[in-house]
Design a protein around this motif. Structure first.
Motif, PDB file in Angstrom:
ATOM      1  N   THR A  19      46.762  -6.575  20.443  1.00  0.00           N
ATOM      2  CA  THR A  19      47.523  -5.335  20.240  1.00  0.00           C
ATOM      3  C   THR A  19      47.308  -4.392  21.416  1.00  0.00           C
ATOM      4  O   THR A  19      48.253  -3.768  21.914  1.00  0.00           O
ATOM      5  CB  THR A  19      47.088  -4.650  18.925  1.00  0.00           C
ATOM      6  OG1 THR A  19      47.253  -5.582  17.851  1.00  0.00           O
ATOM      7  CG2 THR A  19      47.917  -3.411  18.651  1.00  0.00           C
ATOM      8  N   ASN A  22      49.349  -5.662  24.353  1.00  0.00           N
ATOM      9  CA  ASN A  22      50.784  -5.399  24.148  1.00  0.00           C
ATOM     10  C   ASN A  22      51.131  -3.942  24.454  1.00  0.00           C
ATOM     11  O   ASN A  22      52.167  -3.648  25.051  1.00  0.00           O
ATOM     12  CB  ASN A  22      51.204  -5.752  22.719  1.00  0.00           C
ATOM     13  CG  ASN A  22      51.242  -7.253  22.485  1.00  0.00           C
ATOM     14  OD1 ASN A  22      51.392  -8.024  23.430  1.00  0.00           O
ATOM     15  ND2 ASN A  22      51.092  -7.672  21.245  1.00  0.00           N
ATOM     16  N   GLU A  23      50.264  -3.029  24.047  1.00  0.00           N
ATOM     17  CA  GLU A  23      50.510  -1.611  24.304  1.00  0.00           C
ATOM     18  C   GLU A  23      50.369  -1.275  25.793  1.00  0.00           C
ATOM     19  O   GLU A  23      51.122  -0.465  26.325  1.00  0.00           O
ATOM     20  CB  GLU A  23      49.562  -0.740  23.469  1.00  0.00           C
ATOM     21  CG  GLU A  23      49.916  -0.705  21.992  1.00  0.00           C
ATOM     22  CD  GLU A  23      51.335  -0.193  21.740  1.00  0.00           C
ATOM     23  OE1 GLU A  23      51.708   0.852  22.313  1.00  0.00           O
ATOM     24  OE2 GLU A  23      52.083  -0.853  20.990  1.00  0.00           O
ATOM     25  N   LYS A  26      53.505  -2.016  27.581  1.00  0.00           N
ATOM     26  CA  LYS A  26      54.567  -1.032  27.325  1.00  0.00           C
ATOM     27  C   LYS A  26      54.340   0.272  28.082  1.00  0.00           C
ATOM     28  O   LYS A  26      55.279   0.944  28.479  1.00  0.00           O
ATOM     29  CB  LYS A  26      54.620  -0.693  25.821  1.00  0.00           C
ATOM     30  CG  LYS A  26      55.099  -1.815  24.928  1.00  0.00           C
ATOM     31  CD  LYS A  26      55.017  -1.356  23.471  1.00  0.00           C
ATOM     32  CE  LYS A  26      55.167  -2.522  22.519  1.00  0.00           C
ATOM     33  NZ  LYS A  26      54.880  -2.126  21.122  1.00  0.00           N
ATOM     34  N   THR A  50      55.194 -16.868  25.743  1.00  0.00           N
ATOM     35  CA  THR A  50      53.925 -16.789  25.009  1.00  0.00           C
ATOM     36  C   THR A  50      52.843 -17.540  25.782  1.00  0.00           C
ATOM     37  O   THR A  50      51.758 -17.011  26.035  1.00  0.00           O
ATOM     38  CB  THR A  50      54.075 -17.404  23.599  1.00  0.00           C
ATOM     39  OG1 THR A  50      55.310 -16.993  23.029  1.00  0.00           O
ATOM     40  CG2 THR A  50      52.930 -16.996  22.697  1.00  0.00           C
TER      41      THR A  50
END
Length: 198
Positions: A19, A22-23, A26, A50
């Motif tokens: 997580t 992923n952040e 972004k 992936t």
């Protein structure tokens, strides 16, 4: 043009490192290095996004031809980082992110000493067990195996450049962002000073 920095994030299963990564993708100008693996592709996974899903023979060829930065065997499957893609991105001045196990991270640090290793810790083993149980992906036996693996992984944390505890996800993400920004700023200052005439 300044060379990019390689950032490696590790941590036991259930710490939220996926997580966090992923952040970061972004919120920061950082590029994810996609690993290669010999394990079967799951339904929601895309080859080349992936992972690069390859045969055991192909993976062995990559090892033999020195095409992987690091590799490890996990649950009877090979996982590794294709070297060329990482080197090309760093040479182009891009910061690169790897999410890999400590075994591989320490190999990368040996080969590329300027790599920044970031370890994500759980607030406690009880909380880690709770998170693994709540995911509902593993049997009780598999959860125990992951907790046993976590104990070894956390022993490696002392060898990392930075350690961040994920007791609050947003605070953890922000702490990792600050590590990346500080390192990037430090590199820029050093390069500017080296260019100055004296």
């Amino acid at each position: 043009m300044s060379k990019g920095t390689l950032f490696v994030i590790s941590g036991p299963s259930g710490t939220g490192k996926g997580t966090v990564c992923n952040e970061l993708l972004k919120r920061e100008p950082i590029f994810l290095s996609i690993s290669a693996t010999t394990r079967d592709r799951r339904n929601n996974e895309v080859d080349g996004v992936t992972y690069y899903f390859v045969s055991r023979e192909k993976f062995q060829q990559m090892i033999d031809e020195d095409e992987v930065l690091e590799w490890a065997v996990y649950n009877q499957n090979f996982y590794g980082t294709p070297k060329r893609a990482v080197e090309d991105m760093l040479a182009a001045g891009k910061n690169v992110l790897l999410e890999i196990e400590p075994q591989g991270a320490l190999k990368v640090k040996e080969m590329l000493p300027e790599t920044v290793l970031i370890f994500i810790l759980p607030p406690s083993m009880q909380e880690l067990k709770k998170r693994l149980d709540e995911r509902g992906r593993e049997t009780p036996e598999q959860v125990r195996e992951r907790l046993d693996a976590a104990a070894w992984e956390m022993e490696q944390a002392a060898k990392y450049t930075e350690v961040v505890v994920n007791d609050d996800l947003e605070a953890c993400i922000e702490a990792v962002i600050q590590i990346i920004r500080k390192r990037t700023a430090d590199v820029e200052i050093i390069e500017r000073l080296l260019k100055e005439k004296y």
